[in-house]
Design a protein around this motif. Structure first.
Motif, short mmCIF file in Angstrom:
data_model
loop_
_atom_site.label_atom_id
_atom_site.label_comp_id
_atom_site.label_asym_id
_atom_site.label_seq_id
_atom_site.Cartn_x
_atom_site.Cartn_y
_atom_site.Cartn_z
N UNK A 27 -32.74 -17.74 -58.00
CA UNK A 27 -32.49 -16.64 -57.08
C UNK A 27 -32.40 -15.36 -57.91
N UNK A 28 -33.14 -14.34 -57.46
CA UNK A 28 -33.17 -13.06 -58.16
C UNK A 28 -32.69 -11.97 -57.20
N UNK A 29 -31.70 -11.17 -57.58
CA UNK A 29 -31.15 -10.15 -56.69
C UNK A 29 -32.00 -8.89 -56.65
N UNK A 30 -31.69 -8.04 -55.70
CA UNK A 30 -32.26 -6.70 -55.69
C UNK A 30 -31.71 -5.91 -56.88
N UNK A 31 -32.46 -4.90 -57.28
CA UNK A 31 -31.98 -4.02 -58.34
C UNK A 31 -32.22 -4.50 -59.75
N UNK A 45 -40.80 -1.95 -63.13
CA UNK A 45 -40.33 -1.75 -61.76
C UNK A 45 -38.89 -2.22 -61.64
N UNK A 46 -38.24 -1.82 -60.55
CA UNK A 46 -36.91 -2.30 -60.19
C UNK A 46 -37.03 -3.00 -58.84
N UNK A 47 -36.55 -4.21 -58.76
CA UNK A 47 -36.76 -5.01 -57.56
C UNK A 47 -36.08 -4.39 -56.33
N UNK A 48 -36.85 -4.24 -55.27
CA UNK A 48 -36.34 -3.73 -53.99
C UNK A 48 -35.82 -4.84 -53.10
N UNK A 49 -36.28 -6.06 -53.36
CA UNK A 49 -35.92 -7.21 -52.53
C UNK A 49 -35.37 -8.33 -53.40
N UNK A 50 -34.46 -9.10 -52.83
CA UNK A 50 -34.01 -10.32 -53.47
C UNK A 50 -34.92 -11.46 -53.09
N UNK A 280 -27.25 -17.17 -47.75
CA UNK A 280 -26.11 -17.74 -48.47
C UNK A 280 -26.12 -17.39 -49.95
N UNK A 281 -27.19 -16.77 -50.43
CA UNK A 281 -27.28 -16.35 -51.82
C UNK A 281 -26.76 -14.92 -51.97
N UNK A 282 -26.20 -14.61 -53.12
CA UNK A 282 -25.81 -13.24 -53.41
C UNK A 282 -27.01 -12.53 -54.02
N UNK A 283 -27.71 -11.75 -53.19
CA UNK A 283 -28.90 -11.04 -53.63
C UNK A 283 -28.65 -9.54 -53.73
N UNK A 284 -27.38 -9.15 -53.67
CA UNK A 284 -27.04 -7.74 -53.77
C UNK A 284 -27.33 -7.19 -55.17
N UNK A 285 -27.65 -5.90 -55.23
CA UNK A 285 -27.88 -5.26 -56.52
C UNK A 285 -26.64 -5.41 -57.39
N UNK A 290 -29.66 -16.47 -60.78
CA UNK A 290 -29.05 -17.80 -60.76
C UNK A 290 -30.15 -18.87 -60.70
N UNK A 291 -29.84 -20.02 -61.28
CA UNK A 291 -30.83 -21.09 -61.42
C UNK A 291 -30.31 -22.38 -60.83
N UNK A 292 -31.20 -23.09 -60.14
CA UNK A 292 -30.92 -24.46 -59.71
C UNK A 292 -31.76 -25.37 -60.61
N UNK A 293 -31.08 -26.05 -61.53
CA UNK A 293 -31.75 -26.89 -62.52
C UNK A 293 -32.23 -28.18 -61.86
N UNK A 294 -33.54 -28.40 -61.90
CA UNK A 294 -34.12 -29.60 -61.29
C UNK A 294 -34.62 -30.60 -62.33
N UNK A 295 -34.25 -30.39 -63.60
CA UNK A 295 -34.66 -31.34 -64.63
C UNK A 295 -34.04 -32.71 -64.34
N UNK A 296 -34.80 -33.74 -64.61
CA UNK A 296 -34.33 -35.10 -64.32
C UNK A 296 -34.48 -35.50 -62.88
N UNK A 297 -35.09 -34.62 -62.05
CA UNK A 297 -35.34 -34.92 -60.64
C UNK A 297 -34.07 -35.35 -59.90
#
Length: 319
Positions: A27-31, A45-50, A280-285, A290-297
């Motif tokens: 997940x990548x936030x705005x700003x 650039x600076x992200x306008x959207x999360x 439900x994610x914090x995408x505010x500037x 944040x990362x959801x680690x999917x290694x190891x399935x």
């Protein structure tokens, strides 16, 4: 791109590749202050959207949706030719950042097309891990049902923009895919559809099935319908041809609900589907990536936004 109910749209895709892409969700936030990832001449650039994205090899955003409901999917295209970026005189953008640039900067397909028609950057496409060329084309769709296909052919950006363009696969380039669609529409899918794992055959099958499938009247049935269509054209595990990356096993599938801002993920190695509600994610500037680690399935199910962990963002493909 599947429409259901009253002007609601869902996008599904498969990721087919010849080896493990090491995909995690982010997940990548705005700003966020960004650059093209290829040195001092990179576009900035600076992200306008999360956004929430699925990355590959820790070097590229390959798929995702932003909080405006814009969905971007990049698929391998053998015929990609980005031209000579260094001789273009333009700011540079790693092909691994192409998806993220669109997600960060635009909320609709029309807005994206207007901006990119000006050709504001040149794509740099180093080889992927394993030595394969990082050639891809992009499909974008938004919450209004608009869609477009972006390809670099013979060094030039080609944009196919229409709400009627609801399916894209790997090769051939999109203008030839439209000709394939016309041919098989005349044949009629109830009589015969091509059955190999070639991208052009899969295009014909998914297009016919998408058009033939009844329109659902609720998001749960619509999501199930999209999953059923993309599972139908998935390639079984163990089937691949290293010489033809267009023919490879399906590793994972995503489904993006543009109205609910819900992003579903299904690994071919896991028995369950999980999803992320962008609300439900914090995408505010100022928020952290944040990362959801999917290694190891890992076996995950249900809404998983709470499992993302603050992590330093990966670097885009640069060499």
């Amino acid at each position: 791109l599947y429409e259901f109910g009253s002007n609601n749209f869902i996008v599904g895709r498969t990721m087919d590749w010849y080896d493990d892409t090491g995909t995690d969700l982010w997940s990548f936030p705005r700003g966020m202050v960004r650059d093209g990832g290829v040195g001092p001449n990179s576009i900035k650039w600076t992200s306008k959207y999360g956004s929430v994205v699925a990355e590959i090899y820790d070097i590229a955003s390959s798929d995702g949706m932003n909080d405006a409901g814009l969905v971007v999917n990049i698929l391998y295209l053998t015929e990609s030719d980005y031209g000579n970026a260094k001789e273009s005189g333009k700011p540079l953008l790693s092909v691994g950042a192409w998806t993220q640039y669109i997600l960060d900067n635009f909320g609709t397909v029309s807005e994206t097309v207007v901006a990119l028609e000006k050709d504001p950057f040149a794509i740099v496409a180093p080889d992927l891990p394993g030595g394969k060329a990082a050639g891809g084309h992009i499909a974008i769709a938004d919450a209004s049902g608009d869609s477009a296909i972006l390809e670099y052919i013979k060094g030039k950006l080609v944009i196919h923009h229409s709400r009627d363009y609801t399916v894209m696969t790997n090769s051939p380039p999109f203008d030839q895919q439209l000709a394939i669609e016309t041919y098989w529409k005349d044949v009629g899918g109830l009589k015969f559809l091509p059955g190999t794992h070639r991208a052009s055959d899969r295009f014909a099958r998914v297009k016919w099935n998408l058009d033939a499938t009844p329109k659902a009247d609720n998001s749960a049935l619509a999501t199930a319908t999209v999953f059923s269509v993309i599972r139908n054209i998935s390639v079984p595990l163990g089937i691949s041809d290293p010489e033809k990356p267009n023919i490879a096993s399906t590793l994972w599938r995503t489904v993006a609900d543009t109205k609910e801002r819900r992003y579903y993920f299904e690994s071919a190695f896991s028995p369950s589907v999980f999803w992320v509600d962008l609300a439900e994610l914090n995408l505010e500037s100022g928020a952290k990536a944040r990362k959801l680690d999917l290694s190891g399935n890992p076996i995950l199910a249900g809404e998983v936004s709470g499992k993302f962990v603050a992590t330093e963002p990966f670097k885009f493909l640069s060499h």
